[in-house]
Motif scaffolding. Structure first.
Motif, PDB file in Angstrom:
ATOM      1  N   ALA A  80     -19.006   9.458  -2.344  1.00 21.10           N
ATOM      2  CA  ALA A  80     -19.446   8.370  -3.215  1.00 21.10           C
ATOM      3  C   ALA A  80     -19.592   8.792  -4.672  1.00 21.10           C
ATOM      4  N   GLU A  81     -20.298   9.889  -4.942  1.00 22.27           N
ATOM      5  CA  GLU A  81     -20.591  10.246  -6.329  1.00 22.27           C
ATOM      6  C   GLU A  81     -19.342  10.593  -7.132  1.00 22.27           C
ATOM      7  N   LEU A 101     -17.116   7.373  -7.545  1.00 24.24           N
ATOM      8  CA  LEU A 101     -17.576   6.426  -8.573  1.00 24.24           C
ATOM      9  C   LEU A 101     -17.290   6.960  -9.970  1.00 24.24           C
ATOM     10  N   ARG A 135     -12.799   1.881  -7.681  1.00 19.59           N
ATOM     11  CA  ARG A 135     -13.834   2.051  -6.654  1.00 19.59           C
ATOM     12  C   ARG A 135     -13.274   1.735  -5.267  1.00 19.59           C
ATOM     13  N   ARG A 183     -12.209   5.006  -2.172  1.00 23.57           N
ATOM     14  CA  ARG A 183     -12.574   4.959  -0.752  1.00 23.57           C
ATOM     15  C   ARG A 183     -11.350   5.216   0.119  1.00 23.57           C
TER      16      ARG A 183
END
Length: 283
Positions: A148-149, A152, A138, A142
C-alpha cells in the motif's frame, strides 16, 4: 435506456487505439492476468474519457452519462447487475481494486464536462491530475502487486508526472477544444493574463510558463524514479517503462521549447523498442 442495456467495451477497437503506444507496449510485458486487468482499467478510462471529450453533445447529457457510470460502479460493488461496469468484476475481485479510485476517475472527467478548464489555479490542477492520472495509478499499483505505502507514493508521483507531460505535449490539441490546463499562477508569472486558450498558447511567453510546469513534472519523475530504484515489491517493469518513455518525451520538449509554432514530440518505434529491451534486461 437502462445502464444494463449498454454495451461492454469492444476489445478489438480498444486494442487498435492502443497499438503502437508506450502503454500498450508496457501492458504486453505483463503476465496474462495482470495484462487483462490493466486492459480493463484502460477500457474504463477510455470510455469515460470519450464521454468528457464528446463535444457533439450537451454538457447536461454527458453529466448524466457519467452519473450512470457512478450508478453502475455502485451496483458492481454491491453485487448487483452492473451494466457497463460488469466487465470490471474480475479485476476488482482478483486485485482488490477500490471503488473510490474508479469514482475519482469519473469525478476527474466531470471536471471537464462541467466547464472547460481554462487556466485553473495550481490547487485545482493538482486535484485534476490526482483524479484523472494518480487514481489510475492507484488502481494499477494494486495490479502490479505493490504494498500500500509504496504503491500510493508511486501513483501520486508517476501519475502526476505523466499527466503534466501530457498537458505540455497537448497544448494545441487542448486549445482547439477550448481547454487550457496551464495553471494561472505560472501564466501570470510569465506575463500572460488571458485564460483564452488560443490566445495564451500563441503568446511566445508561454514557453516560460511551460518550463515552470515542466520543472514540477521533473520533480515528480525524479521522486518516482527514486522509489523504483529502492526496489519495492511488485511487478514494476510496466511503470518503469512508462516513466522512462514519458520522461524522455518531456526532455525532448524542454530542448524544443513551447514557443509557437510547436511540433508535437513523439518517441519513434525504434527508440521505443530499444527502451523496452533495456528495461526488460534490467528487470
Amino acid at each position: 435506456m437502462t445502464t444494463e442495456t449498454l454495451s461492454a467495451p469492444d476489445p478489438a477497437a480498444l486494442q487498435a487505439k492502443l497499438s503502437g503506444s508506450s502503454f500498450y507496449a508496457a501492458m504486453r510485458l505483463m503476465p496474462p492476468a495482470e495484462r487483462a486487468a490493466m486492459f480493463a482499467i484502460y477500457a474504463f478510462c477510455r470510455m469515460v474519457d470519450d464521454i468528457a471529450d464528446d463535444g457533439t453533445r450537451p454538457r447536461a447529457a454527458r453529466a448524466t452519462e457519467l452519473d450512470g457510470w457512478r450508478a453502475d460502479l455502485a451496483d458492481l460493488y454491491a453485487g448487483r447487475p452492473a451494466g457497463r461496469a460488469a466487465f470490471l468484476a474480475g479485476p476488482v475481485q482478483d486485485f482488490g481494486l477500490r471503488q473510490a479510485d474508479f469514482l475519482a476517475v469519473v469525478d476527474g472527467m466531470a471536471m471537464d464536462v462541467d466547464a472547460d478548464l481554462r487556466a485553473p489555479d495550481l490547487e485545482t490542477l493538482d486535484l485534476y491530475c490526482d483524479r484523472v492520472a494518480s487514481a489510475v495509478g492507484r488502481l494499477s499499483t494494486r495490479v502490479f502487486g505493490m504494498a500500500a505505502e509504496p504503491g500510493l507514493a508511486l501513483a501520486h508521483d508517476l501519475g502526476r508526472a505523466l499527466q503534466l507531460t501530457n498537458i505540455l505535449r497537448d497544448l494545441d490539441e487542448d486549445a482547439a477544444i477550448g481547454r487550457l490546463y496551464l495553471p494561472r499562477e505560472l501564466l501570470s508569472a510569465a506575463g500572460i493574463a488571458t485564460d483564452d486558450p488560443e490566445e495564451a498558447i500563441a503568446d511566445p511567453r508561454v514557453d516560460a510558463a511551460c518550463r515552470a510546469l515542466a520543472g514540477r513534472a521533473i520533480a515528480h519523475f525524479e521522486a518516482s524514479e527514486r522509489l523504483l530504484r529502492s526496489r519495492p515489491g511488485g511487478r514494476l517493469l510496466a511503470p518503469r517503462l512508462m516513466g522512462a518513455v514519458y520522461h524522455a518525451i518531456l526532455k525532448r520538449m524542454l530542448r524544443q521549447g513551447w514557443a509557437p509554432p510547436r511540433q508535437r514530440v513523439r518517441i519513434g518505434k525504434p527508440r521505443l523498442l530499444w527502451m523496452i529491451a533495456r528495461h526488460a534486461a534490467l528487470g
